[in-house]
Design an enzyme around this catalytic site. Structure first.
Site, PDB file in Angstrom:
ATOM      1  N   GLU A  81      -6.157  18.960   4.683  1.00 20.10           N
ATOM      2  CA  GLU A  81      -5.289  18.338   5.384  1.00 20.10           C
ATOM      3  C   GLU A  81      -4.079  18.167   4.124  1.00 20.10           C
ATOM      4  OE1 GLU A  81      -7.277  13.288   6.202  1.00 20.10           O
ATOM      5  OE2 GLU A  81      -6.908  13.814   3.487  1.00 20.10           O
ATOM      6  N   PHE A 133       3.177   9.894  10.064  1.00 20.80           N
ATOM      7  CA  PHE A 133       2.126  10.584   8.532  1.00 20.80           C
ATOM      8  C   PHE A 133       3.193  11.056   7.770  1.00 20.80           C
ATOM      9  CE2 PHE A 133      -2.527   9.662  10.339  1.00 20.80           C
ATOM     10  CZ  PHE A 133      -2.759   8.342   9.824  1.00 20.80           C
ATOM     11  N   SER A 134       2.094  11.788   6.852  1.00 20.01           N
ATOM     12  CA  SER A 134       2.643  12.504   5.571  1.00 20.01           C
ATOM     13  C   SER A 134       3.145  13.882   6.097  1.00 20.01           C
ATOM     14  CB  SER A 134       1.106  13.183   4.856  1.00 20.01           C
ATOM     15  OG  SER A 134       0.763  12.132   4.666  1.00 20.01           O
ATOM     16  N   ASN A 194       0.508   5.623  -0.154  1.00 26.54           N
ATOM     17  CA  ASN A 194      -0.792   7.321   0.009  1.00 26.54           C
ATOM     18  C   ASN A 194       0.324   7.922  -0.422  1.00 26.54           C
ATOM     19  OD1 ASN A 194      -1.077   6.251   2.461  1.00 26.54           O
ATOM     20  ND2 ASN A 194      -2.021   7.949   2.816  1.00 26.54           N
ATOM     21  N   ASP A 195      -0.090   9.373   0.050  1.00 28.09           N
ATOM     22  CA  ASP A 195       0.291  10.729  -0.100  1.00 28.09           C
ATOM     23  C   ASP A 195       1.673  10.277  -0.554  1.00 28.09           C
ATOM     24  OD1 ASP A 195      -1.972  10.783   1.276  1.00 28.09           O
ATOM     25  OD2 ASP A 195      -1.479  12.208   3.079  1.00 28.09           O
ATOM     26  N   ARG A 208      -2.020  17.976  12.060  1.00 23.43           N
ATOM     27  CA  ARG A 208      -1.272  17.187  10.995  1.00 23.43           C
ATOM     28  C   ARG A 208      -0.853  17.961   9.449  1.00 23.43           C
ATOM     29  NH1 ARG A 208      -5.745  13.736  10.730  1.00 23.43           N
ATOM     30  NH2 ARG A 208      -6.609  13.836   8.401  1.00 23.43           N
ATOM     31  N   ASP A 209      -0.108  16.632   8.900  1.00 23.57           N
ATOM     32  CA  ASP A 209       0.557  17.236   7.338  1.00 23.57           C
ATOM     33  C   ASP A 209       1.566  17.946   7.421  1.00 23.57           C
ATOM     34  OD1 ASP A 209      -0.545  14.427   7.259  1.00 23.57           O
ATOM     35  OD2 ASP A 209      -2.688  15.977   6.047  1.00 23.57           O
ATOM     36  N   GLN A 268       3.949   7.214   2.249  1.00 27.24           N
ATOM     37  CA  GLN A 268       2.573   7.363   2.910  1.00 27.24           C
ATOM     38  C   GLN A 268       2.419   5.812   2.331  1.00 27.24           C
ATOM     39  OE1 GLN A 268       0.915   8.342   5.748  1.00 27.24           O
ATOM     40  NE2 GLN A 268       2.896   8.809   5.546  1.00 27.24           N
ATOM     41  N   TRP A 289      -4.764   0.603   3.676  1.00 29.26           N
ATOM     42  CA  TRP A 289      -3.924   1.243   4.994  1.00 29.26           C
ATOM     43  C   TRP A 289      -3.411   0.974   6.198  1.00 29.26           C
ATOM     44  CZ3 TRP A 289      -4.598   3.818   9.195  1.00 29.26           C
ATOM     45  CH2 TRP A 289      -4.166   4.838   9.100  1.00 29.26           C
ATOM     46  N   TRP A 308       1.250  -1.298   0.007  1.00 31.99           N
ATOM     47  CA  TRP A 308      -0.117  -0.051   0.002  1.00 31.99           C
ATOM     48  C   TRP A 308       0.941   1.441   0.101  1.00 31.99           C
ATOM     49  CZ3 TRP A 308      -4.993   1.973   0.014  1.00 31.99           C
ATOM     50  CH2 TRP A 308      -5.229   3.607   0.566  1.00 31.99           C
TER      51      TRP A 308
HETATM   52  C1  FRU Z   1      -4.476  12.502   3.444  1.00 33.65           C
HETATM   53  C2  FRU Z   1      -3.867  11.949   4.691  1.00 33.65           C
HETATM   54  C3  FRU Z   1      -3.012  12.963   5.854  1.00 33.65           C
HETATM   55  C4  FRU Z   1      -1.711  12.252   7.095  1.00 33.65           C
HETATM   56  C5  FRU Z   1      -2.204  10.605   5.648  1.00 33.65           C
HETATM   57  C6  FRU Z   1      -2.637   9.203   6.893  1.00 33.65           C
HETATM   58  O1  FRU Z   1      -4.757  11.357   2.832  1.00 33.65           O
HETATM   59  O2  FRU Z   1      -5.294  11.332   5.377  1.00 33.65           O
HETATM   60  O3  FRU Z   1      -4.003  12.972   6.509  1.00 33.65           O
HETATM   61  O4  FRU Z   1      -1.406  12.298   7.187  1.00 33.65           O
HETATM   62  O5  FRU Z   1      -3.048  10.807   4.465  1.00 33.65           O
HETATM   63  O6  FRU Z   1      -1.884   8.167   6.071  1.00 33.65           O
END
Ligand code: FRU
Length: 536
Positions: free
Chosen positions: A238, A112-113, A55-56, A186-187, A72, A80, A53
């Site tokens: 986000e 996280f991001s 993501n970001d 976050r982020d 991610q 996830w 998996w």
């Molecule tokens: C966006 C998000 C971020 C977070 C991450 C977690 O897609 O939700 O806000 O840090 O993914 O994987």
């Protein structure tokens, strides 16, 4: 008794042959083994993790000829889960090399991001002026604290690398920002503000963004918050970003604030909105003309397609003209965990140069691809001005492999009509995209594009996007890479990115108009074969 047994035997035989032929059908139409999933669905020039998996995009920066992309990552599953930062590098933004995991979960939580910067002045003291540290700032997500009912489970931490981003050490006094009592906190995205000689960080905080300042990346001061009563608030905010950008063709500099939102996107689910204004080192103020435009109708999205989320810009990079480079995650939280690939899940979009253009009433972002395609072209085809027919006009058949291709089309003399491009294959799958001049709208229809039934949000309606230009000629750049389409209309004034999963590769591209038209089209097609080239 005997005849009973014969009957049962016949029944079993019929059932057996039926099952075999159903399996055969499934095999022909679908992807039942990893081998064919790999061949048919893994993009050849968009980044995907080898396994599991993603993501970001996280911590993207450029250094010594290399683009670094962290992401991610859940290394143990194709859905996830506890987040790590995976890592990949590229020299050309087309061929990526994956490296060992950069950041693992720790006592403060999963990773996280966040972002990464090159600390050229060694403000942190983690490195030296000769060997400046790379500093990553990310969110620690403490799932155990969350389960116990705490609201304070997201904090911000830093880590540094002294070998250009390959190995990392976490700061001993993490977290550097405690949670002030905001669930979604976050982020962090950091940049150096040269005029003020300080680091600025923007962070998502519920349905707002916040700005912080620091001189050493370790101690942070809260500056201001942005977002109340402006923009889209249908979901959580986000992955923000903030950067200065020259208005194209002028000496004026504005600040662009990107904010991803989920849900709330223009076609449902995840998407990235933006705001144009000014930043004085403390507060972001939306430009009054931009604000007026935004209040009329919210049409300020970096991409109107369903599959471009959590995108931010690379640190330590500016194009010759001074423009930033942006890259997003090519999926949507509505169905990301269910898309029909199993050994890996998700790809990134291509990296895009962002420009700010002046419109009649305010400003708009424009995206283009900064890629030198020449080394990757294996075949070319050109079509001179051709009248567009009501009946489908075949633009290309097997002469160009449409699985991985770049296509440039101009439609001249656009009239009140609907122009539809259709990608199709022999098993009846089709992907439609085009322009409806009566509605001044672009569209993508993937409802019959192959495997669609894993989520009703994937295919239940057409994705649409506004046309801003009123030029008589419509220009379009299309990038196809097995399971994705990226559409840059009017030189990137409107962008649409979507994914799809055909049962067999698309072989034919046609163009048709709804009614008789005076419009003509011309096209250039390039078959792309990046994997032939060795990564240097
Ligand atoms: C966006 C998000 C971020 C977070 C991450 C977690 O897609 O939700 O806000 O840090 O993914 O994987």
């Amino acid at each position: 008794m005997k005849s009973d047994r014969v009957f049962v035997l016949i029944l079993i035989t019929i059932l057996f042959f039926n099952t075999c032929s159903t399996d055969k059908k499934n095999n022909d139409k679908g992807m039942t083994n990893t081998q064919s999933e790999e061949e048919k669905y893994r993009p050849s020039f968009h980044f995907t993790p080898q396994k599991n998996w993603m993501n970001d995009p996280n911590g993207m920066f450029f250094l010594n000829g290399q683009f670094h992309l962290y992401f991610q990552y859940h290394p143990e599953s194709s859905v996830w889960g506890p987040m790590h930062w995976g890592h990949a590098t590229s020299k050309d933004l087309i061929r990526w090399e994956e490296h060992p995991i950069a950041l693992f979960p720790d006592d403060l939580g999963t990773i996280f991001s966040g972002s990464a910067v090159v600390d050229h002045l060694n403000t942190t003291g983690f490195g030296s002026l000769e060997n400046p540290p790379i500093v990553a700032m990310y969110t620690n997500h403490d799932a155990k604290a969350e389960q116990k009912g705490s609201e304070l489970f997201q904090t911000q931490s830093i880590a540094y690398s002294l070998d250009q981003g390959f190995t990392w050490t976490k700061f001993e006094n993490n977290p550097v920002i405690q949670n002030p009592g905001i669930r979604d906190f976050r982020d962090p995205k950091v940049f150096w503000m040269e005029s003020d000689k300080k680091w600025i960080m923007t962070l998502a905080a519920g349905q707002e963004t916040q700005f912080y300042a620091s001189t050493n990346l370790k101690e942070w001061t809260f500056l201001s918050a942005f977002g109340k009563g402006i923009g889209n608030h249908d979901g959580v905010w986000e992955c923000p970003d903030l950067f200065p950008l020259k208005v194209k063709g002028t000496d004026t500099t504005k600040w662009v604030h990107l904010v991803s939102i989920n849900p709330g996107g223009p076609n449902g689910g995840s998407a990235t909105q933006y705001f144009v204004g000014d930043f004085d080192g403390f507060t972001f103020t939306v430009d009054p003309k931009f604000k007026k435009d935004l209040q009329k109708e919210h049409l300020f999205w970096t991409d109107f397609g369903k599959d471009n989320y959590a995108g931010v810009t690379f640190s330590n990079w500016k194009s010759i003209e001074g423009n930033p480079l942006f890259l997003g995650w090519m999926s949507n939280w509505q169905y990301a965990n269910k898309v029909p690939t199993h050994s890996w899940r998700s790809a990134m979009t291509l990296a895009r140069t962002l420009e700010l253009i002046k419109t009649e009433s305010s400003f708009r972002l424009q995206s283009s691809l900064p890629i030198d395609w020449n080394p990757f072209v294996s075949k070319k085809k050109q079509i001179a001005d051709t009248k567009i027919e009501q009946e489908q006009t075949i633009l290309s058949t097997n002469t160009i492999d449409l699985s991985s291709a770049r296509i440039r089309v101009d439609i001249k003399n656009v009239d009140p009509n609907k122009y539809t491009f259709t990608l199709s294959n022999q098993v009846g799958d089709s992907l439609l995209f085009g322009y409806d001049h009566k509605k001044q709208e672009f569209f993508i229809d993937r409802s019959l594009s192959g495997k669609v039934d894993f989520s009703s949000d994937f295919s239940n309606k057409l994705s649409i996007a506004p046309r801003f230009s009123n030029q008589k000629t419509l220009s379009l750049e299309v990038i196809l890479d097995k399971t994705s389409i990226e559409l840059f209309f009017d030189l990137g004034e409107t962008v649409m990115t979507e994914i799809f999963f055909p049962n067999q590769p698309f072989e034919t591209l046609s163009l048709s108009s709804e009614a008789q038209t005076k419009a003509v089209f011309s096209a250039e097609l390039w078959e792309l074969n990046p994997l032939k080239e060795e990564v240097k």
